[in-house]
Design an enzyme around this catalytic site. Sequence first.
Site, mmCIF file in Angstrom:
data_model
loop_
_atom_site.group_PDB
_atom_site.id
_atom_site.type_symbol
_atom_site.label_atom_id
_atom_site.label_comp_id
_atom_site.label_asym_id
_atom_site.label_seq_id
_atom_site.Cartn_x
_atom_site.Cartn_y
_atom_site.Cartn_z
ATOM 1 N N ASP A 193 0.878 -1.302 -0.353
ATOM 2 C CA ASP A 193 -0.178 -0.095 0.203
ATOM 3 C C ASP A 193 0.571 1.151 -0.126
ATOM 4 O O ASP A 193 2.065 1.288 -0.121
ATOM 5 C CB ASP A 193 -0.889 -0.447 1.606
ATOM 6 C CG ASP A 193 -2.001 -0.887 1.088
ATOM 7 O OD1 ASP A 193 -2.518 -0.808 -0.410
ATOM 8 O OD2 ASP A 193 -2.886 -0.602 2.071
ATOM 9 N N LYS A 215 -3.807 2.472 -3.675
ATOM 10 C CA LYS A 215 -4.382 3.319 -2.481
ATOM 11 C C LYS A 215 -5.434 5.104 -1.804
ATOM 12 O O LYS A 215 -4.575 5.165 -0.853
ATOM 13 C CB LYS A 215 -4.327 2.835 -1.462
ATOM 14 C CG LYS A 215 -4.865 0.946 -0.830
ATOM 15 C CD LYS A 215 -6.148 0.665 -1.413
ATOM 16 C CE LYS A 215 -6.162 -0.604 -1.491
ATOM 17 N NZ LYS A 215 -7.940 -1.222 -1.359
#
Length: 410
Positions: A193, A215
Site C-alpha cells: 500500500d 490506495k
Amino acid sequence: MGPYLLGLRLDGRRVLVVGGGRVAQRRVPALLEAGALVTVVSPSVTPALDDLIATDRITWHARPYEVGDCDGAWLVQACTSAREVNAQIAAEAEAKRIWCVRADDRDASAAWTPASGRVDEITVAVTAGGDPRRAAGIRDAVVGALRDGTVDARRNRTKPVGVALVGGGPGDPGLITVRGRQLLAQADVVVADRLAPRALLDELAPDVELIDAAKVPYGRALAQDAINTVLIDRARQGKFVVRLKGGDPFVFGRGGEEMLACARAGIPVLVVPGITSAVAVPAAAGVPVTHRGVSQEFHVISVHVAPDDPQSTVDWPALARSQGTLVLMMAVERLGRVAEALLRDGRSPETPVMVVQDGTLPTQRAVTASLSTVADRVSAAGIRPPAIVIVGEVVRVGQEVEMVRAERLP
C-alpha cells in the site's frame, strides 16, 4: 586451541548447577528450555530461581556443595562466588568424566557456555575465545540479522507458503514488527500500500516482484477485487506473497476481506499484527490516548464518509456525549462536518483538537486548535492526508508535557 563446538541434547538428562546467584539465574532458564532435569545446590537462591522452585521446575538442595553431588549428572555448572569451591566441583567432575563449566575461570574450565540465541529453528552459539561480552555482542548482531532478514532468509528450505498479511506500522520503517520484517525478507512477491513503510521496499532482493496497490486518496488505486486476485494467483504459483499494509491489517486495512478471499480459494494465510497509527501517531506527537483522571476510554473512527452521509454507521451523537478520546482516521477532508456534528450533539466548542500529518516520519507536523476552529486552522496550515485527528482533553496533557520540557531547557 579453540573448543570443539557441540550441541548437547539435554532433554531428560540431569544437570547440576552449584550456586544460586545471578550467574545461575541466567543459566538455569536456558537449561530448562533444553529439557534438562536441573538440580541446584546452594544455601540460598535469587528470587527468580525461587520462583522456578515454587513451580517444581527445578530441584533445590539448600546447602553448600558436597563431594558426590556430581554423581549422575551429564553436565555441571560451577557458579558459586568462591573460587576454591568451584575448583573442587571441577575436580570432582573431571575425575568422573563429566563436563564442567566454571563461571569464574575460563582457562580452568573444561567447557564454555556460549552466548546463544534462537530465531525459529536456527540456534546461534558464539564462544569468542571465552570472552562473554564479546561473544554476546557477536551473538546479538547475528540474531538481529536473522530476524530482520539481513542474512538471506530466502535460502531457507522451509520458507513460508501462501499469503502473509503484514502490518507495516505507522510509517517509520523501524516500527514494523520483527516478525513482519522477517517475512518481508522471505517474500517472492510483495503487494504494498501507499502507507506501508516504503523505505523497507528498497531492501528487497532484485528478483522480488513488487506490486503497488497505491490506495491514493481520490487518486489511482488497485481495486480490492484485483488485489485479492493477485494474492491468490501468485500464491497458487507456489510463491510466498506478503501483503504489506500501513498500520495494522485489521484496523481499517481491509485485511479481513483479503483473508476471506484467500480462505475461500484454499490459500493459507498468516496474519502479522502491526502498530496501528490510531495509537502510534498520537504517541509520537506526545499525546496519550488515555490518561488517569482525564480519559479512561478512546474511540477509533473511520471518517471515509461524513457524519451526515447515509452510508455512515457511526453513532456520532453518542461520541459527542462521551468524555473519551476520539481518534479520527481519514478525516481531514471532512473535518468541518465532523466538528459541526460533534458541536451540534453536545461537545464543547473549547474541546482541544490536534491534527498530526505524516506521524512518526521525519516530515511529521501538527496543528492544535479548539473544536470550533480546527477546520479553518487545518485548511490554513495546508494539512493533507495521511493525518490523524485527536479530539479530547488528552491533547492538553501533551501540551503540558511540552511546557514542562521547555521550562527545563537551559
